[in-house]
Design a protein around this motif. Structure first.
Motif, PDB file in Angstrom:
ATOM      1  N   HIS A  19     100.301  21.454   2.135  1.00  0.00           N
ATOM      2  CA  HIS A  19      99.585  20.521   3.017  1.00  0.00           C
ATOM      3  C   HIS A  19     100.258  19.148   2.993  1.00  0.00           C
ATOM      4  O   HIS A  19     100.414  18.503   4.025  1.00  0.00           O
ATOM      5  N   GLU A  23      95.847  15.080  -1.032  1.00  0.00           N
ATOM      6  CA  GLU A  23      96.597  16.324  -1.257  1.00  0.00           C
ATOM      7  C   GLU A  23      97.415  16.261  -2.545  1.00  0.00           C
ATOM      8  O   GLU A  23      97.504  17.260  -3.274  1.00  0.00           O
ATOM      9  N   GLU A  44      91.595  25.375   2.766  1.00  0.00           N
ATOM     10  CA  GLU A  44      90.584  24.723   1.911  1.00  0.00           C
ATOM     11  C   GLU A  44      89.369  25.635   1.768  1.00  0.00           C
ATOM     12  O   GLU A  44      88.768  25.723   0.692  1.00  0.00           O
ATOM     13  N   CYS A  91      90.732  17.718   0.943  1.00  0.00           N
ATOM     14  CA  CYS A  91      91.722  18.728   0.574  1.00  0.00           C
ATOM     15  C   CYS A  91      91.073  19.790  -0.283  1.00  0.00           C
ATOM     16  O   CYS A  91      91.614  20.287  -1.188  1.00  0.00           O
ATOM     17  N   GLU A 124      98.141  23.018  -1.704  1.00  0.00           N
ATOM     18  CA  GLU A 124      97.955  21.565  -1.535  1.00  0.00           C
ATOM     19  C   GLU A 124      99.319  20.882  -1.358  1.00  0.00           C
ATOM     20  O   GLU A 124      99.454  19.941  -0.571  1.00  0.00           O
TER      21      GLU A 124
HETATM   22 FE   LIG Z   1      94.756  20.547   0.847  1.00  0.00          FE
END
Ligand SMILES: [Fe+2]
Ligand SMILES: [Fe+2]
Length: 219
Positions: free
Chosen positions: A81, A48, A165, A219, A78
């Motif tokens: 995440h 990530e 994603e 990711c 990202e």
């Molecule tokens: Fe991601």
């Protein structure tokens, strides 16, 4: 061929090659021992942070507003995440703030992506292809979490991360439909996508041989 024909062909080719990333049925994961959800989430943190950084680097070097905003959106997702995974690690008893996923430097896929000189290659490799890989890997990781009885992590991936994603892949698709016009752009995009898949396969093979890891989320 037209951009539409090119994107459809690239997608079909990617999907064929992605099947090679699906784990061998005989490689039943060993849930006890080191191959567990927290250790796989640590791998996810590195993925990530690398995905955040590459999108951020690319957003500052393009003047194309649609591309810029696609990378900006991706970088933000990202980073989101990363935080969610770090929080989940905390719930599992791992202090993610004590971890530096980049302590060993950037990985080979990041370095390859960072070397790509044109927008069409970046979109083909970094969004269209890498995010398609992520969707496959995350599906495998969700199954792994389900089998390990970790419904909270499975739900995080199923409800938030995996749909994001998938959206990044779609962003790549819509940009490619405009950018992959003409034989030169298509050849460069096809080459970058193929190299990305080959690297992902190589890295997955290496992770499997050295650490027995074959369900690390993407990711
Ligand atoms: Fe991601
Ligand atoms: Fe992504």
């Amino acid at each position: 061929m037209t951009a539409e024909e090119f994107v459809a062909a690239l997608d079909a080719e990617n999907q064929t090659l992605l099947r090679a990333l699906e784990p061998d049925a005989t490689l039943t994961p060993e849930i006890d021992g080191p191959l567990n959800v927290p250790n796989l989430l640590k791998v996810a943190l590195k993925n990530e942070i690398e995905a955040t950084e590459i999108a951020a680097r690319w957003l500052v070097v393009t003047d194309d507003v649609e591309v810029k905003m696609a990378f900006a959106r991706q970088a933000g997702d990202e980073a989101k995440h990363y935080r969610m995974i770090a929080d989940r690690l905390g719930e599992l008893g791992v202090d993610a703030r004590a971890l530096d996923p980049l302590a060993q430097g950037f990985g080979p896929l990041f370095k390859y992506l960072d070397s790509l000189p044109s927008t069409v290659e970046r979109v083909a490799a970094g969004q269209f292809t890498r995010e398609a890989i992520a969707v496959v890997k995350n599906r495998q990781f969700i199954e792994f979490c389900d089998r390990a009885g970790d419904r909270t992590t499975a739900t995080l991936y199923r409800d938030i991360i995996e749909p994001d994603e998938r959206f990044h892949h779609q962003l790549g698709r819509s940009l490619l439909l405009r950018l992959a016009a003409g034989p030169e752009a298509q050849e460069a995009a096809g080459r970058a996508a193929a190299r990305t898949l080959a690297l992902a396969e190589e890295l997955q093979g290496a992770a499997l041989r050295t650490a027995g890891i074959h369900h690390a989320p993407g990711c």
